[in-house]
Enzyme design. Structure first.
Site, mmCIF file in Angstrom:
data_model
loop_
_atom_site.group_PDB
_atom_site.id
_atom_site.type_symbol
_atom_site.label_atom_id
_atom_site.label_comp_id
_atom_site.label_asym_id
_atom_site.label_seq_id
_atom_site.Cartn_x
_atom_site.Cartn_y
_atom_site.Cartn_z
ATOM 1 C CG ASP A 146 84.744 -10.584 16.900
ATOM 2 O OD1 ASP A 146 85.848 -10.278 17.296
ATOM 3 O OD2 ASP A 146 83.524 -10.024 17.124
ATOM 4 C CG ASP A 167 86.106 -6.564 21.624
ATOM 5 O OD1 ASP A 167 85.873 -6.133 22.609
ATOM 6 O OD2 ASP A 167 85.510 -7.590 21.151
#
Length: 874
Positions: A15, A125
């Site tokens: 991320d 994701d």
């Protein structure tokens, strides 16, 4: 099917930002990525490592550690470090098709500089998967997809391995990751510990597999490489002697799946994956941090629909095309398109950084438009100095456009004419004096303080398609023209509608063509929001406020020659916080100011709606209600380059509690430019340049509810009505998520007496999102530029496309700079024929801008991309 072979895939999910900033992520990357390189170089038997499928984090690492570039290139070229294909790990629900295409273009460009691109559409994701992804991936030469979120039995299969098709017939071999991308994180080496931890997971693999193989992802968020993986593999073989364990890549597992499919066919499915059965997809995240959602939509539309086409037109008449500046705007935009970033489920600090990036992308885009309009206006071959240049980036010929423009003069009156001297009629809708220092500070410096006059005009004109026309502005003697006055009369008519404006803040619309009435449109619904930055959620004992039940206001109507403006404003007194929304509760109050500015083009069915909210409340959801009277089982909206039909009541609602889904499957969905309800006789559509979330509500499922605001103060909360159990993310306070202050949203409304196949809501949305731009060349300017090197014509059209069912998606410089690329999409359910005028086709291209087979027929929910012929060859 028993998953005999388990492919352990070392990877990291990185991320770029979340509850931590990009800067923190970059600090971690220096160490973690360096350790990956060290381990791959130090262990030649370690097969490979997947760098999360996105290049932005790799590029940032190499910017920080430039000495690592040769090491990375060697490992990529050797097939041991898998990079790309994405620039950033894109969201697939609330970002447009052109953004996803540019994401892949920049991702390929960056990964190929290092050696080669991982040819897997890897999105571990993202909160749901677009039905159009197989088509997009195929046009980049990608035939495989690996994802996690969104699957249930209602998607066509419960299998984790299948063929996934788009509406045009494109397909990819898909592998859904049961229970996610981190099921093999931090694996122990002890066989008994491995057996206890993995036996339930492998049982799920066996239940869902269509091939005797499965992926065990060995990695997690920002997880360092597991250096003792050899001992782990030995422990796995001891713990599960009936299975085979291979350390490998995503492609290694997909090769085995494809090999198995030759003897045991896989299921074939089509459509999107947006169900929260085993994993959360956060169906109502589409409205969280609406300020950033609105900014993103506006930049996407303006960059692809206005800025790039204007630059392409400028290039075709002899000006330069500043590709690097365009790339900078796109990349700043794309850096905010990762699922957490555009989702808004981040810390306040990170959301502020996202807001700043979007503001920068918007500034770059607006300045490109401004200066290239100015360069063209300066270069137009007209003897008169005063000129107003109208830029029309719509491709459909024969359409009269309503133009609203501002003209600056020294005197009180002026006239317009075309390049042949023919008068151009217009009407004045407003005037205001302008301080001369705002026009050019040198005027004031010379001691001249006489104000200028800014006149806002409207005219209707058929303009060159994807081009411009220069009009002559000539000041004349006379008094300042009058402007229309506001009235409080509650009714008026256009060519399409009879309209009544009500004192409860709504409007009644009657369609002249078929006599259908639409009463009570545009009420505001407000309810308490017990959700977080992932989902809105009602209180179990909550209540709602409907503006039409409590408002008494005095709307104003300004009727002009070509349009009618309606202003509706009121203030709602609401509970200040969440507890006040419970049935029977009382307590402190606060306010939500609402302003609706409606623009009725008298010759059009499209009604502009500019909504301004001034919010001082916490924990609420605000929606705009559009009753249609069309009782529906399904809604119609757009996705990337296509159209999608969705049920107004999700079938999962009947089983989600019994099957213990991760979240309640309310029929809350995303849309990109329009959502509609339609039957065989009529269509009502809401168009958007801001919010991208809707739900169809009402007892007859005939009301389109468009979310305007979702206010929350926590990143992640537990035990929501719509999402039971653990919190998503972390339970961090996010007071900025309450979205206090002013927010402006732009929408439009169409009520058509035709079915969707003839009313063409996608075409209407595209035209509304591509307004005519106007630039006035004036004797004064705050910043001087050099004179034009060569004149350009007073009228110019780059291209036209006659089939209104085909929508222009992009006009841009080719990535290799060889010419102008135009892209068209067919969002309908039938093939359409591309009918180009004005420009010849030099070659046909894929989305990746590689050669494609020539075909003037555009498949349903697909695209045609062409390289236009050189101007000298037309």
């Amino acid at each position: 099917m028993f998953a005999k072979t388990i492919v352990v895939v070392p990877h990291v999910h990185w991320d770029r930002e979340w509850y931590f900033s990009c800067e923190e992520s970059q600090v971690l990357a220096v160490r973690d990525f360096g350790e990956v390189l060290d381990h791959l170089e130090g262990d030649p038997d370690y097969p490979s490592f997947v760098m999360d499928g996105q290049m932005a984090v790799v590029d940032e690492y190499l910017d920080t550690v430039p000495g690592a570039r040769e090491r990375v290139e060697r490992l990529v070229c050797a097939g041991r470090l898998h990079v790309g294909p994405w620039f950033t790990q894109t969201d697939e629900m609330v970002v447009g098709g052109e953004s996803i295409v540019r994401n892949l273009l920049y991702g390929f460009e960056s990964s190929e500089r290092l050696g080669e691109t991982m040819m897997v559409g890897y999105v571990p994701d993202s909160f749901g998967q677009s039905a159009q992804m197989p088509m997009i991936l195929n046009q980049f030469g990608i035939g495989r997809s690996v994802f996690w979120r969104g699957q249930s039995q209602f998607c066509g299969t419960s299998s984790s391995q299948f063929w996934w098709e788009s509406a045009d017939g494109s397909r990819v071999l898909a592998n859904q990751l049961p229970l996610g991308y981190a099921t093999g994180k931090y694996l122990p080496t002890d066989p008994e510990a491995l057996r206890r931890r993995l036996s339930p997971l492998f049982a799920t693999f066996d239940e869902l597999a269509s091939a005797p193989v499965a992926i065990l992802p060995n990695g997690h968020d920002q997880m360092p490489i597991q250096e003792n993986i050899d001992e782990v593999m030995e422990g796995l073989r001891k713990a599960f002697p009936d299975r085979e364990f291979v350390l490998g890549s995503l492609d290694d597992e997909l090769d085995l799946v494809e090999s198995s499919a030759s003897t045991t066919p896989l299921p074939t499915v089509a459509g999107e994956f947006l169900d929260g059965k085993r994993e959360r997809v956060h169906r109502s995240i589409f409205s969280v941090r609406m300020d950033n959602k609105v900014a993103n939509a506006r930049v996407e539309n303006r960059l692809a629909r206005v800025a790039e086409p204007i630059l392409a037109v400028a290039r075709e008449v002899g000006l330069d095309y500043p590709k690097t500046l365009v790339d900078q705007a796109w990349k700043e935009l794309l850096e905010s398109h990762a699922h957490d970033s555009i989702g808004g489920c981040c810390s306040d600090k990170v959301n502020a950084e996202i807001s700043a990036r979007l503001a920068n992308a918007s500034e770059r885009t607006d300045l490109l438009v401004h200066y290239y309009e100015r360069y063209l206006a300066e270069a137009v071959d007209l003897p008169e100095a005063g000129r107003l240049v109208l830029f029309n980036m719509d491709a459909t010929p024969g359409v009269e456009r309503l133009v609203t423009a501002e003209v600056l003069t020294r005197g009180e009156r002026f006239e317009l004419s075309d390049s042949e001297g023919r008068p151009v009629p217009f009407s004045v809708i407003g005037t205001e004096e302008v301080d001369p220092g705002l026009v050019d500070r040198q005027i004031v410096a010379a001691g001249n303080y006489e104000p200028f006059l800014r006149t806002t005009i409207q005219l209707r004109r058929e303009l060159p398609t994807v081009g411009y026309e220069a009009l002559v502005v000539r000041e004349v003697e006379g008094a300042r023209p009058g402007t229309p006055r506001a009235a409080t009369s509650g009714t008026f008519e256009t060519e399409s509608y009879r309209v009544a404006v009500n004192d409860n803040g709504t409007i009644d619309l009657a369609c002249k063509a078929d006599g259908t009435s639409y009463p009570g449109m545009l009420a505001i619904e407000v309810e308490g929001n017990d959700g977080d930055e992932y989902d809105s959620s009602p209180l179990a004992d909550g209540r709602k406020v409907l503006s039409s039940d409590v408002v008494s206001c005095r709307p104003t109507i300004v009727e002009r020659e070509l349009s009618v403006a309606v202003h509706i404003a009121y203030e709602l007194l609401l509970p200040a916080g969440l507890d006040g929304w419970r049935v029977g509760a009382s307590g402190a109050s606060s306010t939500l100011g609402v302003s609706l500015d409606l623009e009725f083009d008298k010759a059009s069915e499209t009604v502009g709606i500019h909504v301004t909210l001034d919010n001082a409340c916490d924990d609420l959801r605000v929606r705009l209600l559009v009753p249609t009277g069309i009782a529906s089982s399904a809604s119609l909206s757009d996705n990337q380059f296509g159209t999608i039909e969705r049920p107004v009541v999700d079938p999962g609602m009947s089983v989600w509690e019994e099957e213990r889904w991760s979240e309640r499957p309310d029929a809350i969905f995303p849309f990109l430019t329009y959502v509609a309800l339609a039957d065989d006789a009529r269509t009502v559509a809401v168009l958007t340049d801001s919010t991208r979330e809707y739900e169809v509500v009402g007892g007859a499922h005939d009301v389109i509810a468009v979310t305007l605001l979702s206010c929350v103060g926590t990143l992640g909360k537990s035990d929501l009505v719509r999402r039971p159990g653990r919190p998503s993310g972390i339970a961090a306070p996010t007071p900025d998520g309450q979205c206090h202050g002013t927010l402006a949203l732009d929408l439009a409304l169409v009520a058509s007496p035709e079915p969707a196949s003839r009313s063409l809501p996608a075409t209407r949305a595209a035209r509304w999102l591509t307004p005519v731009e106007a630039y006035q060349r004036f004797a004064y300017a705050p910043i001087n530029i050099s004179e034009a090197k060569a004149p350009v014509p007073a009228r110019f059209s780059l291209l036209s496309q006659a089939d209104e069912g085909i929508v222009l998606s992009a006009v841009k410089l080719a990535e290799d700079g060889r010419g102008i690329v135009a892209r068209f999409c067919n969002p309908s359910d039938r093939p359409r024929v591309l009918s180009l005028g004005g420009s010849g086709v030099a070659s046909w291209l894929t989305l990746a801008e590689t050669p494609a087979e020539p075909s003037e027929t555009v498949a349903p929910c697909s695209v045609a991309t062409v390289l236009l012929s050189d101007p000298s060859e037309r």
